[in-house]
Design an enzyme around this catalytic site. Structure first.
Site, mmCIF file in Angstrom:
data_model
loop_
_atom_site.group_PDB
_atom_site.id
_atom_site.type_symbol
_atom_site.label_atom_id
_atom_site.label_comp_id
_atom_site.label_asym_id
_atom_site.label_seq_id
_atom_site.Cartn_x
_atom_site.Cartn_y
_atom_site.Cartn_z
ATOM 1 C CD GLU A 130 -50.696 -46.920 -16.728
ATOM 2 O OE1 GLU A 130 -50.140 -46.994 -17.847
ATOM 3 O OE2 GLU A 130 -50.233 -46.206 -15.810
ATOM 4 C CG ASP A 140 -49.157 -40.626 -16.048
ATOM 5 O OD1 ASP A 140 -50.103 -41.357 -16.412
ATOM 6 O OD2 ASP A 140 -47.993 -41.040 -15.948
ATOM 7 C CG ASP A 178 -51.934 -42.954 -19.555
ATOM 8 O OD1 ASP A 178 -51.719 -41.879 -18.958
ATOM 9 O OD2 ASP A 178 -51.423 -44.036 -19.206
#
Length: 422
Positions: free
Chosen positions: A336, A302, A364
C-alpha cells in the site's frame, strides 16, 4: 485497541442487500425504507452481543495483543523485504488457526526499494548534521554525494517563478502545513518539479502538523521524461531554519549522501480470509487494512492497527456463532505504501465480479478514539448506513462523515461500489 467501528459490520452482513442493488424480500417484494429501518432496529441484541464481547468480554484488548506480538516479532515490513514476507506467512497461519474460511494468499508483484545509508550535512554557513529520511523509490547519490548550494521555496509556484535560480542547486521545500491531502503533494511531486528546473536534488519539509525534530518518509513518484534526482524529507525545524537563513540572504551549502537503490519487482501476496455467507455467498462485503509498512518504524499505527481490527471483525462474528447472509471477506493488502500496488492488482483480478461487491471498507486512519466512520455512496445507501450506526449508540459511535475513499478501496468506489474508510 478495540475495533469499535467494525462492530457494526456484524449487523450489516446479516441484512439483505442494501447498497449493491434493490432491497428485496424473499418473495420479490421491494422493501420500503421504513421496513429496512425496522429490520435494522431488530438487530439491537446482536449489536449488544458484539459490543459486550469486544469491549467487556474475552475479546477485550485481543487485537492489541495480537498486533503487539507481530510488530515485536517481525518489526518493519517494507515492500519487497524478507520481514514483510515473514509477516504474511505468520498472518496466513494466524487466520487458519483462528478457524476462518478460505484462507489463502493471492500473488502480487511489488516494488523492491532499499534505503541504505543516508546523510545530509550543512557545510555553510555552519556545520550542522541534519536528520533526513529518503523517500520511497528515490534514486541514490553518487558515492561521494552531492554538494550544492540550496534554494529554499515555500511552494511550487515560487519554485517556478525562481526557476532560473534552481539549476545545479538542491531545492528545499518549506511548504506550510495545510492538511495532509494538500501538503503531501510536495512529498509526492517535489523531486519531479525540482528536476524540471534543473535542480540536482530536493529536500522536502516533512508533512506533519507537529514535529520534535522527526523526519517523515513516504512515497514519491518520478515522471517519465524528467530526470530522476535524489529526494528526502527533512525536519520541520531544519526547513524553517534554512528559510530564515535564506530570507537574510545567507548562502547555504549542503552535502547529501544517499545509498538508496531500486531493484526489480519481487513476489509478494495479498492475504485473504472469509466467513462465507449463508444465503448470498457470492455477494461480498470486504474489510481491509494493509500489512506492509515503511522501514523506519514497526508499522503498528500505519497500518498494523487497521489490519488487525479488520481481522478482529471476523473473529468477533465467528466467536459469537453468527453467520452473515453475505460473505465477509478480509483482505490484508501488500505494498500500500508504494501506492496501493497490491490493491490495484486485486481489483484487476476481481473486478469481473464487481456486481457482487456490496461494500468495501478500509481502516487506515489510525487507531484513535472512534467517533464514527467516513462513507461514500448514494444517498439511499448513506441513510441505511446511518440506521446501522445507530446500533452503536451504547458506545456513542454513531456519526457518518463524508469521504469514504482510501488508497486500497478507491478502485472499487470509483466503479460505483459504496465505500467506508476509518
Amino acid at each position: 485497541m478495540t475495533p469499535l467501528i467494525f462492530l457494526f459490520m456484524g449487523v450489516l452482513h446479516l441484512l439483505p442487500s442494501c447498497c449493491g442493488g434493490p432491497v428485496l424480500e424473499d418473495g420479490g417484494h421491494l422493501k420500503t425504507f421504513g421496513e429496512i429501518k425496522e429490520e435494522i432496529a431488530g438487530y439491537q441484541n446482536v449489536a449488544k452481543a458484539i459490543i459486550d464481547l469486544a469491549v467487556y468480554g474475552k475479546a477485550q484488548n485481543r487485537s492489541y495483543e495480537r498486533l503487539a506480538l507481530l510488530v515485536d516479532t517481525v518489526g518493519p515490513r517494507l515492500s519487497g523485504s524478507k520481514n514483510l514476507e515473514k509477516a504474511i506467512q505468520i498472518m496466513y497461519q494466524n487466520l487458519v488457526d483462528d478457524g476462518l474460511e478460505n484462507v489463502h494468499l493471492e500473488p502480487v508483484k511489488v516494488p523492491h526499494w532499499e534505503r541504505g545509508q543516508e546523510s545530509a550535512v550543512m557545510l555553510e554557513p555552519r556545520n550542522h548534521s541534519m536528520s533526513i529520511l529518503g523517500l520511497g523509490s528515490s534514486v541514490g547519490t553518487p558515492p561521494k554525494g552531492i554538494t550544492a548550494e540550496v534554494l529554499v521555496v515555500s511552494s511550487f509556484e515560487e519554485l517556478h517563478r525562481r526557476a532560473s535560480e534552481a539549476r545545479g542547486k538542491i531545492v528545499v521545500y518549506n511548504q506550510p502545513y495545510k492538511g495532509y491531502p494538500e501538503s503531501v503533494q510536495y512529498r509526492v511531486k517535489g523531486a519531479v518539479e525540482a528536476a524540471k528546473v534543473g535542480a540536482v536534488a530536493s529536500l522536502i519539509r516533512s508533512v506533519a502538523s507537529l514535529s520534535i525534530y522527526s523526519p517523515h518518509t513516504g512515497i514519491q513518484v518520478y515522471q517519465d521524461g524528467v530526470p530522476q534526482i535524489p529526494t528526502a524529507c527533512i525536519t520541520v525545524e531544519d526547513a524553517e531554519m534554512m528559510a530564515r537563513m535564506a530570507s537574510r540572504g545567507i548562502k547555504i551549502v549542503i552535502q547529501l549522501k544517499m545509498e538508496a537503490k531500486n531493484y526489480p519487482d519481487t513476489d509478494s501476496f495479498n492475504t485473504v480470509a472469509e466467513i462465507t455467507g449463508s444465503k448470498y455467498p457470492e455477494q461480498v462485503v470486504l474489510v481491509s487494512g494493509h500489512l506492509d509498512s515503511w522501514d523506519v518504524g514497526q508499522g503498528a499505527l500505519d497500518d498494523g492497527g487497521g489490519a488487525f481490527v479488520s481481522w478482529e471483525a471476523l473473529s468477533l462474528i465467528k466467536d459469537l456463532g453468527l453467520r452473515p447472509k453475505r460473505t465477509l471477506r478480509l483482505v490484508l493488502w501488500t505494498a500500500e505504501e508504494q501506492g496501493g500496488i497490491g490493491a490495484l492488482q486485486y481489483y484487476q483480478l476481481h473486478k469481473v465480479n464487481i456486481s457482487n461487491f456490496s461494500l468495501v471498507m478500509e481502516s487506515d486512519l489510525g487507531t484513535f478514539m472512534p467517533t464514527g466512520l467516513q462513507f461514500t455512496g448514494s444517498d439511499k445507501a448513506r441513510a441505511i448506513i446511518k440506521e446501522v450506526m445507530n446500533l452503536l449508540q451504547p458506545i456513542n459511535i454513531t456519526q457518518v462523515f463524508e469521504g469514504g475513499e482510501g488508497t486500497d478501496i478507491n478502485y472499487w468506489i470509483q466503479a460505483g461500489v459504496p465505500g467506508v474508510w476509518n
